[in-house]
Design a protein around this motif. Structure first.
Motif, PDB file in Angstrom:
ATOM      1  N   ILE A   1     -19.737  14.889  56.516  1.00 46.01           N
ATOM      2  CA  ILE A   1     -18.395  14.314  56.458  1.00 46.01           C
ATOM      3  C   ILE A   1     -18.140  13.733  55.070  1.00 46.01           C
ATOM      4  N   ASP A   2     -16.892  13.344  54.804  1.00 44.73           N
ATOM      5  CA  ASP A   2     -16.489  12.650  53.579  1.00 44.73           C
ATOM      6  C   ASP A   2     -16.750  13.487  52.330  1.00 44.73           C
ATOM      7  N   PHE A   3     -15.872  14.471  52.099  1.00 43.36           N
ATOM      8  CA  PHE A   3     -16.002  15.368  50.948  1.00 43.36           C
ATOM      9  C   PHE A   3     -15.156  14.912  49.760  1.00 43.36           C
ATOM     10  N   GLU A   4     -14.884  13.619  49.679  1.00 39.52           N
ATOM     11  CA  GLU A   4     -14.005  13.110  48.616  1.00 39.52           C
ATOM     12  C   GLU A   4     -14.545  13.397  47.220  1.00 39.52           C
ATOM     13  N   SER A   5     -15.871  13.431  47.065  1.00 38.19           N
ATOM     14  CA  SER A   5     -16.481  13.641  45.747  1.00 38.19           C
ATOM     15  C   SER A   5     -16.813  15.106  45.476  1.00 38.19           C
ATOM     16  N   ALA A   6     -16.339  16.011  46.319  1.00 36.73           N
ATOM     17  CA  ALA A   6     -16.636  17.436  46.150  1.00 36.73           C
ATOM     18  C   ALA A   6     -16.131  17.943  44.802  1.00 36.73           C
ATOM     19  N   ALA A   7     -16.928  18.798  44.172  1.00 36.81           N
ATOM     20  CA  ALA A   7     -16.572  19.342  42.856  1.00 36.81           C
ATOM     21  C   ALA A   7     -17.437  20.559  42.592  1.00 36.81           C
TER      22      ALA A   7
ATOM     23  N   GLU B   1     -21.996  30.369  35.786  1.00 37.08           N
ATOM     24  CA  GLU B   1     -22.243  31.189  36.965  1.00 37.08           C
ATOM     25  C   GLU B   1     -23.060  30.450  38.027  1.00 37.08           C
ATOM     26  N   LEU B   2     -23.772  29.388  37.610  1.00 40.47           N
ATOM     27  CA  LEU B   2     -24.599  28.642  38.555  1.00 40.47           C
ATOM     28  C   LEU B   2     -23.864  27.471  39.195  1.00 40.47           C
ATOM     29  N   LEU B   3     -22.610  27.257  38.796  1.00 37.95           N
ATOM     30  CA  LEU B   3     -21.842  26.170  39.397  1.00 37.95           C
ATOM     31  C   LEU B   3     -21.582  26.462  40.875  1.00 37.95           C
ATOM     32  N   GLN B   4     -21.794  25.455  41.693  1.00 41.27           N
ATOM     33  CA  GLN B   4     -21.601  25.569  43.136  1.00 41.27           C
ATOM     34  C   GLN B   4     -20.630  24.480  43.597  1.00 41.27           C
ATOM     35  N   LEU B   5     -20.087  24.668  44.782  1.00 41.21           N
ATOM     36  CA  LEU B   5     -19.334  23.597  45.408  1.00 41.21           C
ATOM     37  C   LEU B   5     -20.341  22.586  45.934  1.00 41.21           C
ATOM     38  N   VAL B   6     -20.302  21.359  45.393  1.00 41.96           N
ATOM     39  CA  VAL B   6     -21.227  20.317  45.837  1.00 41.96           C
ATOM     40  C   VAL B   6     -20.459  19.233  46.578  1.00 41.96           C
ATOM     41  N   HIS B   7     -21.136  18.578  47.482  1.00 46.79           N
ATOM     42  CA  HIS B   7     -20.540  17.464  48.222  1.00 46.79           C
ATOM     43  C   HIS B   7     -20.373  16.261  47.308  1.00 46.79           C
ATOM     44  N   GLY B   8     -21.409  15.968  46.534  1.00 41.13           N
ATOM     45  CA  GLY B   8     -21.318  14.923  45.526  1.00 41.13           C
ATOM     46  C   GLY B   8     -21.638  13.517  45.998  1.00 41.13           C
ATOM     47  N   ASP B   9     -21.881  13.333  47.301  1.00 44.06           N
ATOM     48  CA  ASP B   9     -22.179  11.991  47.816  1.00 44.06           C
ATOM     49  C   ASP B   9     -22.906  12.106  49.150  1.00 44.06           C
ATOM     50  N   LEU B  10     -24.080  12.753  49.126  1.00 43.14           N
ATOM     51  CA  LEU B  10     -24.816  12.990  50.363  1.00 43.14           C
ATOM     52  C   LEU B  10     -25.598  11.755  50.792  1.00 43.14           C
TER      53      LEU B  10
ATOM     54  N   THR C   1      -6.287  14.028  45.745  1.00 44.95           N
ATOM     55  CA  THR C   1      -7.645  13.796  46.222  1.00 44.95           C
ATOM     56  C   THR C   1      -7.799  14.258  47.673  1.00 44.95           C
ATOM     57  N   ALA C   2      -6.779  13.985  48.477  1.00 46.23           N
ATOM     58  CA  ALA C   2      -6.808  14.415  49.876  1.00 46.23           C
ATOM     59  C   ALA C   2      -6.863  15.936  49.977  1.00 46.23           C
ATOM     60  N   GLN C   3      -6.114  16.622  49.112  1.00 47.13           N
ATOM     61  CA  GLN C   3      -6.087  18.082  49.155  1.00 47.13           C
ATOM     62  C   GLN C   3      -7.430  18.667  48.749  1.00 47.13           C
ATOM     63  N   TYR C   4      -8.038  18.086  47.695  1.00 44.49           N
ATOM     64  CA  TYR C   4      -9.364  18.555  47.259  1.00 44.49           C
ATOM     65  C   TYR C   4     -10.397  18.365  48.370  1.00 44.49           C
ATOM     66  N   GLU C   5     -10.351  17.194  49.009  1.00 44.80           N
ATOM     67  CA  GLU C   5     -11.313  16.944  50.087  1.00 44.80           C
ATOM     68  C   GLU C   5     -11.086  17.901  51.247  1.00 44.80           C
ATOM     69  N   ALA C   6      -9.829  18.132  51.599  1.00 48.88           N
ATOM     70  CA  ALA C   6      -9.527  19.049  52.705  1.00 48.88           C
ATOM     71  C   ALA C   6     -10.001  20.462  52.383  1.00 48.88           C
ATOM     72  N   ASN C   7      -9.838  20.897  51.132  1.00 48.69           N
ATOM     73  CA  ASN C   7     -10.291  22.233  50.734  1.00 48.69           C
ATOM     74  C   ASN C   7     -11.793  22.388  50.952  1.00 48.69           C
ATOM     75  N   ALA C   8     -12.541  21.378  50.518  1.00 47.61           N
ATOM     76  CA  ALA C   8     -13.997  21.438  50.668  1.00 47.61           C
ATOM     77  C   ALA C   8     -14.405  21.351  52.132  1.00 47.61           C
TER      78      ALA C   8
ATOM     79  N   ASN D   1     -10.679  27.779  41.674  1.00 49.97           N
ATOM     80  CA  ASN D   1      -9.514  27.052  41.156  1.00 49.97           C
ATOM     81  C   ASN D   1      -9.097  25.883  42.037  1.00 49.97           C
ATOM     82  N   ASN D   2      -9.599  25.863  43.283  1.00 47.11           N
ATOM     83  CA  ASN D   2      -9.239  24.778  44.206  1.00 47.11           C
ATOM     84  C   ASN D   2     -10.054  23.511  43.983  1.00 47.11           C
ATOM     85  N   PHE D   3     -10.965  23.549  42.988  1.00 45.12           N
ATOM     86  CA  PHE D   3     -11.848  22.405  42.768  1.00 45.12           C
ATOM     87  C   PHE D   3     -11.998  22.128  41.277  1.00 45.12           C
ATOM     88  N   ASN D   4     -12.225  20.854  40.958  1.00 46.25           N
ATOM     89  CA  ASN D   4     -12.477  20.460  39.576  1.00 46.25           C
ATOM     90  C   ASN D   4     -13.935  20.704  39.217  1.00 46.25           C
ATOM     91  N   ARG D   5     -14.158  21.106  37.965  1.00 40.85           N
ATOM     92  CA  ARG D   5     -15.532  21.151  37.469  1.00 40.85           C
ATOM     93  C   ARG D   5     -15.940  19.736  37.091  1.00 40.85           C
TER      94      ARG D   5
END
Length: 280
Positions: A186-192, A162-171, A49-56, A117-121
């Motif tokens: 801040i706080d990209f823990e829910s990014a996907a 094709e329309l999938l984007q990197l979203v924050h998920g908890d704005l 989870t930390a790695q996913y958040e750091a990537n975003a 590939n660095n993020f979950n759908r």
């Protein structure tokens, strides 16, 4: 070095780490000064989870809308400290909050990522199933969840890859910092990877923004890539109310803190009202 606990959303451990550092003020090192430096250390639930958040967060930082990542170690992320005021501050009128939210949504919607590939759908149905596993539901809540699962299945399967984007998920307004009239997220823990309709819907749900304001925000965002149909936003919104309600229910089961029960009740009520609207 000093360590001070900060309010890290509703469930993470977040700390402000400060240290006085000796800095040279002349080329021959004859003059020095003591300068305080600050970092934010956040503990996530797992190293992944930390790695996913750091990537975003790194992507957001590259686009000047996020804090720089200093280091990632196990479940910990260390980031630069950004002085500022949270958008949730009561001194900001709702009109200003909405204005900033529109800008944040449009900026995040334009982020480019080199590899997905660095993020979950995001699977809305999977999230609902996971969150509802331990929660005892009333008959009405089971009815709402059943309806949300049907909507989620349709949304998950109909979203164009094709329309999938990197979203924050908890704005949440508490995840947006205002500094010198500029914002940082801040706080990209829910990014996907998800649709922009989902990003907008979750922002509306978690901030409990009225539907008439949602229509105003949607109108301003229509010109941006990915925001297509208001009806799709509404179906995402219904699912987001359920996701939030179930998340708060789980937090209440874990902590027994009444604030979570109160927040869950608000999301259930919003979901019920929207369900009646969608069924007309």
């Amino acid at each position: 070095m000093t360590v001070k606990s900060l309010q890290g959303g509703l469930h993470n451990s977040v700390y402000l780490v400060s240290e006085n550092v000796v800095e040279e003020t002349s080329s021959d090192s004859s003059f020095t000064q003591i300068a305080p430096q600050h970092w934010v250390a956040k503990r996530l639930k797992s190293p992944l989870t930390a790695q996913y958040e750091a990537n975003a967060q790194r992507i957001a930082s590259d686009h000047d809308i996020g804090a720089n990542v200093i280091d990632v170690e196990g479940p910990w992320i260390v980031s630069e400290w950004i002085p500022g005021v949270l958008l949730a501050d009561e001194s900001f009128p709702i009109e200003y909050k909405v204005q900033v939210l529109v800008e944040v949504l449009s900026r995040l919607g334009s982020l480019t990522i080199e590899t997905k590939n660095n993020f979950n759908r995001l699977s809305i149905q999977s999230v609902l199933e996971e969150l509802s596993f331990d929660v005892r539901l009333t008959d009405l809540q089971r009815k709402l969840l059943s309806s949300a699962n049907k909507q989620a299945t349709n949304l998950d399967t109909s979203t164009n890859e094709e329309l999938l984007q990197l979203v924050h998920g908890d704005l949440n307004f508490s995840n947006i910092l205002i500094e010198n009239e500029k914002f940082k997220v801040i706080d990209f823990e829910s990014a996907a990877l998800a649709s922009q309709e989902y990003e907008l819907a979750m922002a509306i749900a978690v901030n409990e923004i009225p539907l008439d304001v949602l229509k105003e925000i949607f109108g301003k965002l229509c010109k941006y890539k990915g925001i297509v149909e208001f009806e799709v936003v509404m179906r995402n919104l219904f699912c987001c109310y359920l996701i939030n309600a179930l998340w708060y229910e789980n937090q209440y089961l874990e902590t027994k803190q009444r604030q979570f029960s109160t927040l869950a009740a608000k999301q259930w009520r919003l979901a019920e009202n929207l369900h009646d609207e969608l069924m007309k």
